[in-house]
Write an enzyme that holds these catalytic residues in place. Structure first.
Site, PDB file in Angstrom:
ATOM      1  N   GLN A 289      -8.081  73.341  39.612  1.00  0.00           N
ATOM      2  CA  GLN A 289      -7.102  73.935  40.518  1.00  0.00           C
ATOM      3  C   GLN A 289      -6.208  72.854  41.129  1.00  0.00           C
ATOM      4  O   GLN A 289      -5.011  73.069  41.326  1.00  0.00           O
ATOM      5  CB  GLN A 289      -7.802  74.744  41.610  1.00  0.00           C
ATOM      6  CG  GLN A 289      -8.491  75.993  41.094  1.00  0.00           C
ATOM      7  CD  GLN A 289      -7.544  76.938  40.399  1.00  0.00           C
ATOM      8  OE1 GLN A 289      -7.659  77.202  39.216  1.00  0.00           O
ATOM      9  NE2 GLN A 289      -6.575  77.453  41.116  1.00  0.00           N
ATOM     10  N   ASP A 290      -6.792  71.694  41.424  1.00  0.00           N
ATOM     11  CA  ASP A 290      -5.990  70.571  41.918  1.00  0.00           C
ATOM     12  C   ASP A 290      -4.936  70.162  40.892  1.00  0.00           C
ATOM     13  O   ASP A 290      -3.780  69.910  41.237  1.00  0.00           O
ATOM     14  CB  ASP A 290      -6.873  69.361  42.237  1.00  0.00           C
ATOM     15  CG  ASP A 290      -7.713  69.543  43.478  1.00  0.00           C
ATOM     16  OD1 ASP A 290      -7.411  70.449  44.284  1.00  0.00           O
ATOM     17  OD2 ASP A 290      -8.688  68.777  43.650  1.00  0.00           O
ATOM     18  N   HIS A 291      -5.335  70.100  39.632  1.00  0.00           N
ATOM     19  CA  HIS A 291      -4.392  69.748  38.563  1.00  0.00           C
ATOM     20  C   HIS A 291      -3.269  70.781  38.462  1.00  0.00           C
ATOM     21  O   HIS A 291      -2.105  70.424  38.269  1.00  0.00           O
ATOM     22  CB  HIS A 291      -5.113  69.619  37.220  1.00  0.00           C
ATOM     23  CG  HIS A 291      -5.747  68.295  37.012  1.00  0.00           C
ATOM     24  ND1 HIS A 291      -5.095  67.252  36.406  1.00  0.00           N
ATOM     25  CD2 HIS A 291      -6.979  67.838  37.340  1.00  0.00           C
ATOM     26  CE1 HIS A 291      -5.897  66.201  36.364  1.00  0.00           C
ATOM     27  NE2 HIS A 291      -7.045  66.533  36.926  1.00  0.00           N
TER      28      HIS A 291
ATOM     29  N   HIS B 264     -11.460  70.961  40.681  1.00  0.00           N
ATOM     30  CA  HIS B 264     -10.641  69.875  40.135  1.00  0.00           C
ATOM     31  C   HIS B 264      -9.502  70.443  39.278  1.00  0.00           C
ATOM     32  O   HIS B 264      -8.355  69.984  39.361  1.00  0.00           O
ATOM     33  CB  HIS B 264     -11.536  68.936  39.321  1.00  0.00           C
ATOM     34  CG  HIS B 264     -10.842  67.752  38.749  1.00  0.00           C
ATOM     35  ND1 HIS B 264     -10.293  66.763  39.518  1.00  0.00           N
ATOM     36  CD2 HIS B 264     -10.620  67.402  37.462  1.00  0.00           C
ATOM     37  CE1 HIS B 264      -9.759  65.842  38.733  1.00  0.00           C
ATOM     38  NE2 HIS B 264      -9.939  66.205  37.481  1.00  0.00           N
TER      39      HIS B 264
END
Length: 110
Positions: free
Chosen positions: A81-83, A79
């Site tokens: 890394q998504d941000h 999550h």
């Protein structure tokens, strides 16, 4: 602090800085839309500073991994890394939006 707690701490650090970077990029786009380019550029600089803070955390994790020290991978880290990815995209979009609005303003002034 055990390794999973450390990974959570690092992940939440990435999330916090990346989220702030994305938010500042959005504010920069709003300022550019109002032709306040000085404010837009300052907000984009702040967004980049926040991005660099979370990128530094990611780089330290990558360096540890490259040196043979495994990182605990979990959904929170994914999550985060998504941000980080979204913050990157937001800054790139803000830069384009600023350029487009500068051109638009020039055309309007002709």
């Amino acid at each position: 602090m055990d390794s999973i707690e450390k990974v959570y701490e690092l992940a939440f650090n990435i999330i916090a800085h990346a989220g702030e970077s994305r938010s500042l990029s959005s504010e920069a786009m709003d300022a550019a839309e109002s032709y306040d380019f000085d404010k837009a550029e300052e907000l984009l600089k702040q967004a980049n500073d926040q991005f660099l803070a979370c990128h530094e955390v990611q780089t330290s994790m990558l360096t540890k991994e490259a040196n043979g020290e495994k990182n605990e991978i979990n959904i929170i880290l994914i999550h985060a890394q998504d941000h980080l990815t979204m913050a990157t995209m937001a800054m790139e979009n803000a830069k384009r939006w600023i350029r487009i609005n500068k051109k638009l303003k020039e055309l309007e002034e002709k």
